[in-house]
Enzyme design. Structure first.
Site, PDB file in Angstrom:
ATOM      1  N   HIS A  33      34.812  44.727  40.420  1.00  0.00           N
ATOM      2  CA  HIS A  33      35.467  44.578  39.118  1.00  0.00           C
ATOM      3  C   HIS A  33      34.935  43.326  38.411  1.00  0.00           C
ATOM      4  CE1 HIS A  33      37.665  41.714  41.581  1.00  0.00           C
ATOM      5  NE2 HIS A  33      38.124  41.144  40.478  1.00  0.00           N
ATOM      6  N   ASP A  42      36.806  40.325  35.752  1.00  0.00           N
ATOM      7  CA  ASP A  42      38.183  39.930  35.440  1.00  0.00           C
ATOM      8  C   ASP A  42      38.531  40.243  33.979  1.00  0.00           C
ATOM      9  OD1 ASP A  42      38.445  38.937  38.029  1.00  0.00           O
ATOM     10  OD2 ASP A  42      37.746  36.931  37.443  1.00  0.00           O
ATOM     11  N   ARG A  54      42.012  29.431  41.004  1.00  0.00           N
ATOM     12  CA  ARG A  54      41.028  29.942  40.051  1.00  0.00           C
ATOM     13  C   ARG A  54      41.408  29.561  38.626  1.00  0.00           C
ATOM     14  NH1 ARG A  54      40.417  36.325  39.392  1.00  0.00           N
ATOM     15  NH2 ARG A  54      41.579  35.924  37.487  1.00  0.00           N
TER      16      ARG A  54
HETATM   17  C1  SIN Z   1      38.881  37.560  42.413  1.00  0.00           C
HETATM   18  O1  SIN Z   1      38.782  36.759  41.481  1.00  0.00           O
HETATM   19  O2  SIN Z   1      38.792  38.762  42.226  1.00  0.00           O
HETATM   20  C2  SIN Z   1      39.053  37.017  43.816  1.00  0.00           C
HETATM   21  C3  SIN Z   1      37.746  36.637  44.408  1.00  0.00           C
HETATM   22  C4  SIN Z   1      37.874  36.098  45.797  1.00  0.00           C
HETATM   23  O3  SIN Z   1      38.991  35.892  46.297  1.00  0.00           O
HETATM   24  O4  SIN Z   1      36.837  35.834  46.404  1.00  0.00           O
END
Ligand code: SIN
Length: 290
Positions: free
Chosen positions: A117, A119, A280
């Site tokens: 995916h 984001d 994040r």
């Molecule tokens: C994400 O942003 O989809 C998570 C990525 C991850 O945990 O490595």
């Protein structure tokens, strides 16, 4: 490989390597990802360093910075050099509105992002990029890697006839697709948007195949069966073509910055019963143009 596929790959792999003066940039593969050293993201960066990091981001699409001890303020300051910070949606309760916790406990059945995916593609103005800072990793050798795929090259490796067909199409990205099997949180307004199926990178003008399995619901110009068949084919490309992707193994205090416009990613959940923790921060992008 077909000749047009070889030509597309060679156009990328034979590009002359850029020279960097203020940071060190080591490609992870010839088509995606670079490890960056010689910078401490907890400190203010010089204008020259920032300019070179911006260039490296456009060239490699995924930048990996290891050994970075960062506060949320450091993390957000670094992200802010690339654009306006993007609030987490739905907003976290009693926590920083710009910081998303990525946390896997010992009993987890699944993890966020365990599927190809990009984001926030269902938003009218999808995210420019995300910066994930992982501070706790599973035991050494216990997994938790993240894969990243180059969607410029995914487009460029298609046959000329297929590219011509796709260039005139759009796709509906629907947040409901991502929630399949789960109930969205109460009060959450599920985003849904139509984007060109092939978009141009706002900074380089390079074309991007802009569909992903987590969000893309339908190609409105085609019949439901045609749309499903074509989306299945296109959404499978990151998994079917290993050449498009790199795999990043996290070490404690690694920050990875990826371009959500031209990169898909996939978190791997192969580390039960170990735990993993990170934070994040994302950056706002603008409207996408075909
Ligand atoms: C994400 O942003 O989809 C998570 C990525 C991850 O945990 O490595």
């Amino acid at each position: 490989m077909e000749q047009y596929e070889l030509d597309a790959v060679r156009a990328v792999t034979t590009r002359p390597a850029k020279e960097y003066r203020t940071v060190t940039v080591d490609p992870v593969t010839p088509v995606i990802g670079a490890e960056v050293s010689g910078v401490d993201l907890s400190k203010e960066l010089s204008d020259d360093q920032l300019a070179e990091l911006k260039q490296a981001f456009l060239d490699h699409h995924v930048l990996v910075f290891r050994g970075q001890e960062l506060t949320d303020e450091d993390h957000k300051r670094f992200a802010g050099h690339f654009g306006e910070l993007r609030p987490v949606n739905p907003p976290p309760v009693d926590a920083d509105p710009y910081v998303l916790e990525i946390s896997t406990g010992a009993e987890a059945d699944n993890v966020a992002g365990n599927g190809w995916h990009a984001d926030g593609t269902a938003d009218a103005e999808p995210s420019l990029g995300s910066m994930l800072h992982i501070t706790r990793v599973p035991e050494p050798g216990s997994g938790g890697d993240t894969l990243f795929a180059n969607m410029h090259l995914a487009y460029e490796m298609l046959s000329p006839t297929m590219r011509e067909l796709l260039d005139g199409l759009t796709a509906i990205h629907d947040g409901l697709v991502a929630f399949q099997g789960y109930t969205p949180p109460e009060g959450y307004v599920i985003p849904k948007s139509e984007h060109p199926l092939v978009v141009r990178h706002p900074e380089t003008d390079r074309r991007i195949l802009y569909v992903n399995k987590a969000y893309t619901a339908r190609i409105p110009q085609l019949s439901p069966d045609e749309s499903r068949a074509l989306l299945d084919l296109l959404c499978a490309l990151p998994a079917q073509r290993p050449l498009l992707s790199c795999r990043i193994r996290w070490t404690p205090n690694t920050l990875v910055f990826w371009d959500n416009r031209c990169v898909q990613h996939h978190a791997t959940y192969d580390y039960h019963p170990h735990t993993r923790y990170g934070r994040r921060v994302a950056i706002n992008g603008g409207p996408l143009k075909g």
